[in-house]
Design an enzyme around this catalytic site. Structure first.
Site, PDB file in Angstrom:
ATOM      1  N   LYS A  83       0.856  -1.192   0.000  1.00 30.92           N
ATOM      2  CA  LYS A  83       0.000   0.000   0.000  1.00 30.92           C
ATOM      3  C   LYS A  83       0.890   1.239   0.000  1.00 30.92           C
ATOM      4  O   LYS A  83       1.808   1.358   0.824  1.00 30.92           O
ATOM      5  CB  LYS A  83      -0.845  -0.032   1.282  1.00 30.92           C
ATOM      6  CG  LYS A  83      -2.203   0.605   1.177  1.00 30.92           C
ATOM      7  CD  LYS A  83      -2.987   0.267   2.455  1.00 30.92           C
ATOM      8  CE  LYS A  83      -4.287   0.999   2.516  1.00 30.92           C
ATOM      9  NZ  LYS A  83      -4.931   0.846   3.824  1.00 30.92           N
ATOM     10  N   VAL A  84       0.646   2.119  -0.958  1.00 35.24           N
ATOM     11  CA  VAL A  84       1.445   3.347  -1.065  1.00 35.24           C
ATOM     12  C   VAL A  84       0.500   4.545  -1.089  1.00 35.24           C
ATOM     13  O   VAL A  84      -0.614   4.448  -1.607  1.00 35.24           O
ATOM     14  CB  VAL A  84       2.336   3.363  -2.331  1.00 35.24           C
ATOM     15  CG1 VAL A  84       3.324   2.209  -2.324  1.00 35.24           C
ATOM     16  CG2 VAL A  84       1.504   3.340  -3.603  1.00 35.24           C
TER      17      VAL A  84
END
Ligand code: G3P
Length: 218
Positions: A83-84
């Site tokens: 997750k960014v």
């Protein structure tokens, strides 16, 4: 519509996974902090419980460190989705990781323009935050509608819309109506989706009548 649970609580994940109806898990740094446990251990445990995507968020803000963190997280298990955040560095990281075949969830999406960029960066999931837009007296659900329409206009887009920051059961239903592919839902709300007073009342009446027959199935 697929259902992910938005938690890092192992007991809750085990309980929901035992139904066979849990499609994945999302975590974020706040949920990890709430668990009081070591991030990498928790993600490994969740990946053992759930076969579907398990989102694990990077902690860095610059591209090089995000990429290194993302690669490390992706090695925990095949079902890790890195997750960014929706920043230029996050998008660059998304592109690099997705080019390597690693699932990426681009998070903290608050506009359709951001969602377009994430799709072009090869995001597996885009996470529009419904509740936090509602908190600002905006219509969070409009964002899901807009992204759905925009993604459907482009046959090259493969990014799934993952409705996040879900605060109510109606958010779940409305996300599905608006065309979200997945909703990530806090455990209490996910468990509440099955409830209806008429279901309870119906069971009560059927059980009472069944008892009068004196029969048994087993
Ligand atoms: O996982 C991200 C998201 O679901 C957070 O929700 O309620 O903190 O806005 P919330």
């Amino acid at each position: 519509m697929k259902f992910f649970v938005d938690t890092a609580d192992i007991a809750e994940i085990q309980e929901l996974a035992s139904t066979g109806l849990l499609d994945g898990v999302t975590t974020n740094p706040s949920l990890i902090a709430k668990s009081g446990r070591q991030f990498l251990d928790v993600i490994a445990e969740i990946c053992d419980i759930v076969d579907g995507p398990v989102s694990a968020e990077v902690a860095a803000l610059d591209y090089e460190t995000m990429l290194a963190e993302g690669k490390k997280l992706s090695k925990i298990a095949d079902n890790v989705a890195v997750k960014v955040p929706l920043t230029w560095d996050g998008l660059k990281t998304c592109k690099a990781l997705s080019d390597e075949g690693i699932m990426v969830n681009v998070t903290l999406c608050f506009s359709a323009n951001q969602a377009m960029l994430a799709a072009n960066a090869g995001a597996t999931f885009i996470s529009p935050f419904i509740g936090r837009l509602d908190d600002m007296n905006l219509e969070g659900m409009d964002l899901i509608h807009d992204i759905r329409q925009i993604y459907d206009n482009d046959p090259d887009v493969e990014t799934a819309i993952l409705a996040a920051s879900i605060r109510t059961a109606n958010h779940v239903k409305d996300s599905a109506l608006a065309g979200a592919d997945v909703a990530t839902v806090p455990p209490a709300i996910l468990k509440s989706l099955v409830q209806h007073p008429l279901t309870d009342k119906g069971i009560e009446a059927f059980m009472a009548d069944w008892a009068k027959t004196g029969q048994k199935i087993l």
